[in-house]
Motif scaffolding. Structure first.
Motif, PDB file in Angstrom:
ATOM      1  N   VAL A   1       0.833  -1.203   0.000  1.00 48.05           N
ATOM      2  CA  VAL A   1       0.000   0.000   0.000  1.00 48.05           C
ATOM      3  C   VAL A   1       0.866   1.250   0.000  1.00 48.05           C
ATOM      4  CG1 VAL A   1      -1.639   1.365   1.353  1.00 48.05           C
ATOM      5  CG2 VAL A   1      -1.982  -1.103   1.098  1.00 48.05           C
ATOM      6  N   VAL A   2       1.856   1.282   0.876  1.00 45.01           N
ATOM      7  CA  VAL A   2       2.728   2.445   0.982  1.00 45.01           C
ATOM      8  C   VAL A   2       3.567   2.619  -0.282  1.00 45.01           C
ATOM      9  CG1 VAL A   2       4.663   3.444   2.271  1.00 45.01           C
ATOM     10  CG2 VAL A   2       2.804   2.346   3.496  1.00 45.01           C
ATOM     11  N   TYR A   3       4.034   1.502  -0.831  1.00 46.62           N
ATOM     12  CA  TYR A   3       4.841   1.538  -2.062  1.00 46.62           C
ATOM     13  C   TYR A   3       4.027   2.096  -3.217  1.00 46.62           C
ATOM     14  CZ  TYR A   3       8.869  -0.070  -4.832  1.00 46.62           C
ATOM     15  OH  TYR A   3       9.992  -0.124  -5.604  1.00 46.62           O
ATOM     16  N   THR A   4       2.760   1.723  -3.286  1.00 42.38           N
ATOM     17  CA  THR A   4       1.872   2.224  -4.338  1.00 42.38           C
ATOM     18  C   THR A   4       1.686   3.730  -4.209  1.00 42.38           C
ATOM     19  OG1 THR A   4       0.682   0.125  -4.437  1.00 42.38           O
ATOM     20  CG2 THR A   4      -0.431   2.047  -5.350  1.00 42.38           C
ATOM     21  N   LEU A   5       1.437   4.194  -2.994  1.00 42.30           N
ATOM     22  CA  LEU A   5       1.273   5.627  -2.771  1.00 42.30           C
ATOM     23  C   LEU A   5       2.567   6.375  -3.062  1.00 42.30           C
ATOM     24  CD1 LEU A   5      -0.788   5.606   0.565  1.00 42.30           C
ATOM     25  CD2 LEU A   5      -1.586   6.369  -1.674  1.00 42.30           C
ATOM     26  N   GLY A   6       3.677   5.797  -2.643  1.00 41.83           N
ATOM     27  CA  GLY A   6       4.966   6.442  -2.832  1.00 41.83           C
ATOM     28  C   GLY A   6       5.345   6.587  -4.288  1.00 41.83           C
ATOM     29  N   GLY A   7       4.905   5.651  -5.106  1.00 39.21           N
ATOM     30  CA  GLY A   7       5.261   5.693  -6.518  1.00 39.21           C
ATOM     31  C   GLY A   7       4.393   6.621  -7.345  1.00 39.21           C
ATOM     32  N   SER A   8       3.348   7.176  -6.741  1.00 38.59           N
ATOM     33  CA  SER A   8       2.404   7.993  -7.509  1.00 38.59           C
ATOM     34  C   SER A   8       3.030   9.287  -8.004  1.00 38.59           C
ATOM     35  CB  SER A   8       1.165   8.307  -6.662  1.00 38.59           C
ATOM     36  OG  SER A   8       1.509   9.086  -5.525  1.00 38.59           O
ATOM     37  N   GLY A   9       4.103   9.754  -7.350  1.00 39.75           N
ATOM     38  CA  GLY A   9       4.699  11.027  -7.754  1.00 39.75           C
ATOM     39  C   GLY A   9       5.858  10.900  -8.724  1.00 39.75           C
ATOM     40  N   GLU A  10       6.316   9.690  -8.985  1.00 39.47           N
ATOM     41  CA  GLU A  10       7.509   9.510  -9.814  1.00 39.47           C
ATOM     42  C   GLU A  10       7.308   9.984 -11.247  1.00 39.47           C
ATOM     43  OE1 GLU A  10       9.075   5.589  -9.580  1.00 39.47           O
ATOM     44  OE2 GLU A  10       9.266   5.636  -7.391  1.00 39.47           O
ATOM     45  N   THR A  11       6.128   9.761 -11.795  1.00 40.19           N
ATOM     46  CA  THR A  11       5.874  10.154 -13.181  1.00 40.19           C
ATOM     47  C   THR A  11       5.943  11.661 -13.350  1.00 40.19           C
ATOM     48  OG1 THR A  11       4.484   8.220 -13.589  1.00 40.19           O
ATOM     49  CG2 THR A  11       4.235  10.073 -15.094  1.00 40.19           C
TER      50      THR A  11
ATOM     51  N   ARG B   1      -3.693  12.393   1.617  1.00 38.51           N
ATOM     52  CA  ARG B   1      -5.106  12.097   1.370  1.00 38.51           C
ATOM     53  C   ARG B   1      -5.301  10.623   1.022  1.00 38.51           C
ATOM     54  NH1 ARG B   1      -8.734  16.380  -0.661  1.00 38.51           N
ATOM     55  NH2 ARG B   1      -9.404  14.856  -2.211  1.00 38.51           N
ATOM     56  N   GLY B   2      -4.365  10.067   0.255  1.00 37.63           N
ATOM     57  CA  GLY B   2      -4.471   8.668  -0.113  1.00 37.63           C
ATOM     58  C   GLY B   2      -4.302   7.732   1.066  1.00 37.63           C
ATOM     59  N   LEU B   3      -3.483   8.149   2.029  1.00 40.39           N
ATOM     60  CA  LEU B   3      -3.224   7.290   3.184  1.00 40.39           C
ATOM     61  C   LEU B   3      -4.308   7.407   4.246  1.00 40.39           C
ATOM     62  CD1 LEU B   3      -1.201   5.346   4.564  1.00 40.39           C
ATOM     63  CD2 LEU B   3      -0.157   7.363   5.619  1.00 40.39           C
ATOM     64  N   PHE B   4      -4.681   8.637   4.582  1.00 39.53           N
ATOM     65  CA  PHE B   4      -5.600   8.856   5.704  1.00 39.53           C
ATOM     66  C   PHE B   4      -7.050   9.097   5.280  1.00 39.53           C
ATOM     67  CE2 PHE B   4      -1.504  10.374   7.606  1.00 39.53           C
ATOM     68  CZ  PHE B   4      -1.407   9.383   8.576  1.00 39.53           C
ATOM     69  N   LEU B   5      -7.297   9.257   3.969  1.00 37.11           N
ATOM     70  CA  LEU B   5      -8.635   9.561   3.458  1.00 37.11           C
ATOM     71  C   LEU B   5      -9.210  10.798   4.136  1.00 37.11           C
ATOM     72  CD1 LEU B   5     -10.303   6.052   2.989  1.00 37.11           C
ATOM     73  CD2 LEU B   5      -9.070   7.461   1.337  1.00 37.11           C
ATOM     74  N   GLU B   6      -8.364  11.786   4.323  1.00 36.34           N
ATOM     75  CA  GLU B   6      -8.775  13.074   4.861  1.00 36.34           C
ATOM     76  C   GLU B   6      -7.773  14.128   4.419  1.00 36.34           C
ATOM     77  OE1 GLU B   6      -8.647  12.208   9.054  1.00 36.34           O
ATOM     78  OE2 GLU B   6      -6.645  13.098   9.251  1.00 36.34           O
ATOM     79  N   ASN B   7      -8.157  15.387   4.555  1.00 40.20           N
ATOM     80  CA  ASN B   7      -7.264  16.465   4.173  1.00 40.20           C
ATOM     81  C   ASN B   7      -6.259  16.764   5.273  1.00 40.20           C
ATOM     82  OD1 ASN B   7      -8.219  17.388   1.536  1.00 40.20           O
ATOM     83  ND2 ASN B   7     -10.110  17.926   2.603  1.00 40.20           N
ATOM     84  N   PRO B   8      -5.066  17.237   4.890  1.00 43.77           N
ATOM     85  CA  PRO B   8      -4.108  17.691   5.900  1.00 43.77           C
ATOM     86  C   PRO B   8      -4.658  18.938   6.591  1.00 43.77           C
ATOM     87  CG  PRO B   8      -3.063  17.396   3.752  1.00 43.77           C
ATOM     88  CD  PRO B   8      -4.533  17.348   3.531  1.00 43.77           C
ATOM     89  N   PRO B   9      -4.059  19.339   7.719  1.00 39.07           N
ATOM     90  CA  PRO B   9      -4.500  20.573   8.378  1.00 39.07           C
ATOM     91  C   PRO B   9      -4.461  21.760   7.415  1.00 39.07           C
ATOM     92  CG  PRO B   9      -3.001  19.341   9.781  1.00 39.07           C
ATOM     93  CD  PRO B   9      -2.988  18.667   8.448  1.00 39.07           C
ATOM     94  N   ALA B  10      -5.491  22.598   7.454  1.00 37.45           N
ATOM     95  CA  ALA B  10      -5.633  23.707   6.507  1.00 37.45           C
ATOM     96  C   ALA B  10      -4.445  24.647   6.545  1.00 37.45           C
ATOM     97  CB  ALA B  10      -6.923  24.471   6.800  1.00 37.45           C
ATOM     98  N   GLU B  11      -3.857  24.863   7.724  1.00 35.30           N
ATOM     99  CA  GLU B  11      -2.756  25.818   7.841  1.00 35.30           C
ATOM    100  C   GLU B  11      -1.483  25.347   7.159  1.00 35.30           C
ATOM    101  OE1 GLU B  11      -2.703  23.270  11.615  1.00 35.30           O
ATOM    102  OE2 GLU B  11      -4.200  24.239  10.331  1.00 35.30           O
TER     103      GLU B  11
END
Length: 240
Positions: free
Chosen positions: A173-183, A216-226
């Motif tokens: 799961v983590v490897y999949t998320l981590g690879g999403s930015g390589e392209t 967002r992909g890991l926690f299914l929520e947004n990071p803190p707005a600030e």
């Protein structure tokens, strides 16, 4: 030890035929050659690089090269291995991250990755080329990527106890998320795709984009707005 583990262990070592410096002066000369090689690789690439380019950049006699390196490939592999090591130094990457701040932790890792592509696109291109041509380096690079993500994979069962993650599934799961930015990193900084670079992003903006997507992909929520500037509008990306 399984066959897969044996291959991974051997690939991570990726041995090269190099001669170690025996004196402080020799160590300095050897380091100068490596630093010079980084400059030439960035500018020319591995296939166009010549030994004379490296020695000229280093300001040393041409014959000195063979005191420390058997050929350009052994030098290049060592330079790339050193470059990879920076991504595995978690303590240094996270030294200014507040304890328990997951967004800041992820951002620190993404910032290093983005900076590497932004400041050294030639080196990153060379890494991809070398991985295509050298099985040992390809294994070393894959092992490095896994090491960069294992800290998070190890915490997945504690973060999401109800999911019942196995060690392997957490890594997948983590490897999949981590690879999403390589392209996007490859196409933005190395290939300089016309549409992508139409509106330039700062290193910080690109790191924020990758971090928010990962978070967002890991926690299914947004990071803190600030925490958000460039991606503040992504908070609205929630299906009603």
């Amino acid at each position: 030890m399984t066959k897969i583990a044996t291959v991974a262990k051997a690939a991570k070592k990726a041995p090269t035929k190099t001669a170690k410096a025996k004196t402080a002066k020799g160590a300095k000369a050897r380091e100068k050659l490596k630093l010079a090689a980084m400059v030439v690789l960035e500018r020319e690439g591995f296939h166009k690089m010549r030994i004379s380019d490296v020695t000229k950049q280093a300001g040393v006699a041409a014959g000195l090269f063979y005191h420390y390196f058997s050929d350009l490939k052994s030098l290049t592999l060592e330079v790339l291995d050193d470059f990879l090591a920076r991504f595995e130094d978690v303590a240094t990457i996270e030294r200014e991250v507040p304890k328990g701040d997951w967004y800041a932790r992820m951002y620190a890792h993404h910032l290093l990755s983005v900076r590497s592509y932004a400041e050294h696109p030639g080196i990153m291109r060379c890494m991809q080329q070398m991985a295509d041509e050298d099985e040992g380096f390809a294994g070393r690079w894959r092992a490095s990527k896994r090491e960069q993500l294992k800290w998070l994979a190890a915490l997945m069962p504690k973060l999401f106890p109800e999911a019942g993650f196995s060690e392997h599934q957490a890594l997948m799961v983590v490897y999949t998320l981590g690879g999403s930015g390589e392209t996007i990193l490859r196409d933005y900084y190395i290939n300089e795709d016309d549409e992508l670079v139409q509106q330039p992003l700062s290193v910080e903006e690109m790191a924020e984009l990758l971090t928010v997507t990962f978070y967002r992909g890991l926690f299914l929520e947004n990071p803190p707005a600030e925490k958000l500037v460039y991606t503040a509008n992504l908070r609205a990306m929630v299906r009603s």
